[in-house]
Design a protein around this motif. Structure first.
Motif, mmCIF file in Angstrom:
data_model
loop_
_atom_site.group_PDB
_atom_site.id
_atom_site.type_symbol
_atom_site.label_atom_id
_atom_site.label_comp_id
_atom_site.label_asym_id
_atom_site.label_seq_id
_atom_site.Cartn_x
_atom_site.Cartn_y
_atom_site.Cartn_z
ATOM 1 N N SER A 201 0.876 -1.178 0.000
ATOM 2 C CA SER A 201 0.000 0.000 0.000
ATOM 3 C C SER A 201 0.912 1.226 0.000
ATOM 4 O O SER A 201 0.940 2.027 0.936
ATOM 5 C CB SER A 201 -0.911 -0.008 1.220
ATOM 6 O OG SER A 201 -1.662 -1.199 1.293
ATOM 7 N N ASN A 271 -4.494 -3.324 4.486
ATOM 8 C CA ASN A 271 -3.688 -2.140 4.199
ATOM 9 C C ASN A 271 -2.321 -2.351 4.843
ATOM 10 O O ASN A 271 -2.202 -2.349 6.068
ATOM 11 C CB ASN A 271 -4.363 -0.882 4.760
ATOM 12 C CG ASN A 271 -3.614 0.394 4.413
ATOM 13 O OD1 ASN A 271 -2.486 0.358 3.932
ATOM 14 N ND2 ASN A 271 -4.236 1.534 4.674
ATOM 15 N N CYS A 351 -13.239 -2.394 12.109
ATOM 16 C CA CYS A 351 -12.454 -2.895 10.970
ATOM 17 C C CYS A 351 -12.828 -4.356 10.731
ATOM 18 O O CYS A 351 -12.014 -5.266 10.959
ATOM 19 C CB CYS A 351 -10.959 -2.753 11.233
ATOM 20 S SG CYS A 351 -10.418 -1.075 11.555
ATOM 21 N N SER A 361 -7.434 -2.553 9.300
ATOM 22 C CA SER A 361 -7.894 -1.204 8.994
ATOM 23 C C SER A 361 -9.197 -1.333 8.230
ATOM 24 O O SER A 361 -9.623 -2.433 7.871
ATOM 25 C CB SER A 361 -6.843 -0.463 8.150
ATOM 26 O OG SER A 361 -7.277 0.849 7.831
ATOM 27 N N ALA A 362 -9.837 -0.217 7.976
ATOM 28 C CA ALA A 362 -10.896 -0.183 6.973
ATOM 29 C C ALA A 362 -10.217 -0.027 5.616
ATOM 30 O O ALA A 362 -9.247 0.727 5.487
ATOM 31 C CB ALA A 362 -11.839 0.972 7.234
ATOM 32 N N PRO A 363 -10.685 -0.720 4.591
ATOM 33 C CA PRO A 363 -9.981 -0.725 3.296
ATOM 34 C C PRO A 363 -10.261 0.517 2.457
ATOM 35 O O PRO A 363 -10.609 0.446 1.293
ATOM 36 C CB PRO A 363 -10.522 -1.990 2.624
ATOM 37 C CG PRO A 363 -11.897 -2.149 3.179
ATOM 38 C CD PRO A 363 -11.833 -1.636 4.593
ATOM 39 N N VAL A 364 -10.105 1.677 3.095
ATOM 40 C CA VAL A 364 -10.287 2.948 2.396
ATOM 41 C C VAL A 364 -9.134 3.873 2.799
ATOM 42 O O VAL A 364 -8.453 3.644 3.804
ATOM 43 C CB VAL A 364 -11.642 3.609 2.733
ATOM 44 C CG1 VAL A 364 -12.794 2.765 2.234
ATOM 45 C CG2 VAL A 364 -11.769 3.848 4.238
ATOM 46 N N LYS A 365 -8.914 4.923 2.035
ATOM 47 C CA LYS A 365 -7.808 5.838 2.287
ATOM 48 C C LYS A 365 -7.851 6.389 3.705
ATOM 49 O O LYS A 365 -8.879 6.879 4.164
ATOM 50 C CB LYS A 365 -7.844 6.993 1.278
ATOM 51 C CG LYS A 365 -6.698 7.990 1.426
ATOM 52 C CD LYS A 365 -6.778 9.053 0.349
ATOM 53 C CE LYS A 365 -5.717 10.119 0.541
ATOM 54 N NZ LYS A 365 -4.353 9.601 0.514
ATOM 55 N N GLY A 368 -10.537 5.575 6.842
ATOM 56 C CA GLY A 368 -11.924 6.011 6.941
ATOM 57 C C GLY A 368 -12.159 6.995 8.061
ATOM 58 O O GLY A 368 -11.244 7.415 8.771
ATOM 59 N N HIS A 369 -13.408 7.389 8.225
ATOM 60 C CA HIS A 369 -13.780 8.333 9.272
ATOM 61 C C HIS A 369 -13.484 7.736 10.652
ATOM 62 O O HIS A 369 -13.690 6.554 10.896
ATOM 63 C CB HIS A 369 -15.262 8.696 9.166
ATOM 64 C CG HIS A 369 -15.630 9.385 7.883
ATOM 65 N ND1 HIS A 369 -15.032 10.559 7.475
ATOM 66 C CD2 HIS A 369 -16.517 9.057 6.914
ATOM 67 C CE1 HIS A 369 -15.545 10.936 6.311
ATOM 68 N NE2 HIS A 369 -16.448 10.039 5.944
#
Length: 425
Positions: A201, A271, A351, A361-365, A368-369
């Motif tokens: 990543s 991530n 997560c 993690s959450a799989p977003v940039k 996430g929030h």
């Protein structure tokens, strides 16, 4: 004749011909004018930055008004990474010398090039420096490379296996009690990622250029223990540094991998740039295995914490209100910024994974929030329930690009807070 410029404080405004400047000069003396200062500490630190920008490197703080707190604020703003300069104190020189020595060591570790500071070099430097303070009270052990996997430390091994330079778990036991069976009053756990490329990543270049600082948590807790020992720490403390390089190679860990931790928790990797929490998980498990009464971890963990509190504060996460109040009181007593952010039981489930107990993690940039709280929630799965609580410090303010209060690089914010918590344990 001294080469040090004399610095004095005044509660009067600067003479009119100095304009709006809070600093005036006469002969071999600079005066910091605090008449209009809403925050005297901040004003003194800002003045130290201005004096540094004018090329001053050797100063003597002289006269009335220089409390230990104001002298320390001056020191926080004074000097540059490659030229820290020298300060002659107005009072309390022994205490302030010890604080500055610890802070400069913290900074030198953090500023070292990632080529020079491998995981093993970091572990060796900390073990050698601390052992030299109290050799009769300190023992150390290092678990290196594939031996980590054999011992069950899958997080540190997984993150560090992509590098040719092996990952390390350093365990340092400071026991001044003379009792081999003395309880561990505090366990310190530090994130020691000596360089973070993000792994697969991959970070963009602009986000990677400062990633030699990703071992700032390890440097902070090591320097705090050093300072506490110099100030008479009388209780047993264990230090765990989780050291690795997060690089890309044919051996590196990948998205979709699943790590099985010693406490039974399985973690899916979504991530590889959320690596700090993976190594800290091992350190937290080790701290619980040692029976620590309190666990404090410190890490440059999330960009989300920096967004939330900026560089003037570190972020505090704590599941217990009383323990959180103790941490905040410690920070306030030493004049360091610390702000509590939310950590609730549900954050441990933020997560989710279809293939493991949790993802990393959450799989977003950026995760996430609520990313900083979600990271703390992940760590809560490994923190256990030590009787005097778990304190997680996300070191948002520990490294800056340079501003009106701090030079570029490590700030050492958090050093005095952790030291205070150790001495008060």
């Amino acid at each position: 004749m001294s080469n040090h410029l004399t610095i004095v404080l005044s509660d009067l405004p600067a003479p009119a011909h100095w304009g709006k400047s809070a600093i005036s000069f006469a002969d071999e003396t600079a005066t910091i004018h605090l008449a209009d200062a809403a925050d005297r500490g901040q004003a003194v630190q800002a003045a130290a930055r201005k004096l540094t920008s004018q090329g001053l490197r050797d100063v003597a703080l002289v006269g009335e008004g220089w409390s230990p707190a104001l002298q320390w604020r001056f020191a926080c703003g004074f000097g540059e990474a490659m030229e820290p300069g020298t300060i002659q104190w107005a009072s309390d020189g022994e205490t302030l010398d010890a604080q500055r020595d610890a802070a400069l060591w913290l900074k030198s570790l953090t500023h070292a090039s990632p080529e020079a500071l491998s995981p093993e070099v970091l572990a060796d430097e900390v073990a050698e420096r601390l052992s030299g303070l109290a050799p009769e009270h300190i023992t150390t052990r290092q678990i290196v490379g594939d031996a980590l996997l054999t011992a069950g430390w899958v997080g540190i091994h997984g993150v560090g296996r992509g590098s040719d330079r092996p990952p390390v778990l350093l365990e340092l036991d400071y026991n001044p009690t003379g009792d081999h069976d003395a309880p561990v009053s505090v366990a310190l756990v530090g994130k020691g990622i000596t360089f973070d490329s993000g792994g697969y990543s991959l970070k963009p270049s602009a986000g990677m250029v400062t990633m030699k600082c990703d071992m700032g948590g390890a440097a902070t807790v090591a320097a705090a223990l050093k300072l506490a020992i110099r100030q008479g720490l009388s209780k047993r403390v264990k230090l765990y540094l989780c050291c690795a390089e997060n690089l890309v190679s044919g051996h590196a860990y990948k998205l979709g991998d699943i790590l099985h931790y010693k406490n039974g928790t399985s973690v899916e990797i979504v991530n590889t740039d959320a690596e700090g929490r993976l190594v800290l998980a091992d350190g937290l498990i080790a701290a619980n295995e040692a029976g620590a009464e309190r666990i404090i971890d410190a890490a440059t963990l999330t960009g989300a914490a920096m967004v939330a509190v900026g560089s003037d504060y570190n972020a505090l996460f704590c599941a217990d209100d009383l323990v959180a109040s103790e941490a905040l009181a410690a920070a306030n007593a030493v004049g360091e910024g610390l702000w509590r952010l939310p950590l609730a039981p549900f954050h441990a489930d933020k997560c989710p994974s279809a293939f493991a107990d949790t993802a990393n993690s959450a799989p977003v940039k950026g995760g996430g929030h609520g990313g900083a709280s979600n990271a703390a929630g992940f760590l809560s799965r490994f923190a256990g329930t030590p009787p005097k609580g778990w304190i997680h410090l996300d070191l948002a303010g520990s490294y800056v690009a340079g501003n009106g209060l701090n030079g570029e690089g490590a700030t050492a914010l958090g050093l005095l807070t952790v030291t205070k918590l150790l001495l008060d344990a």
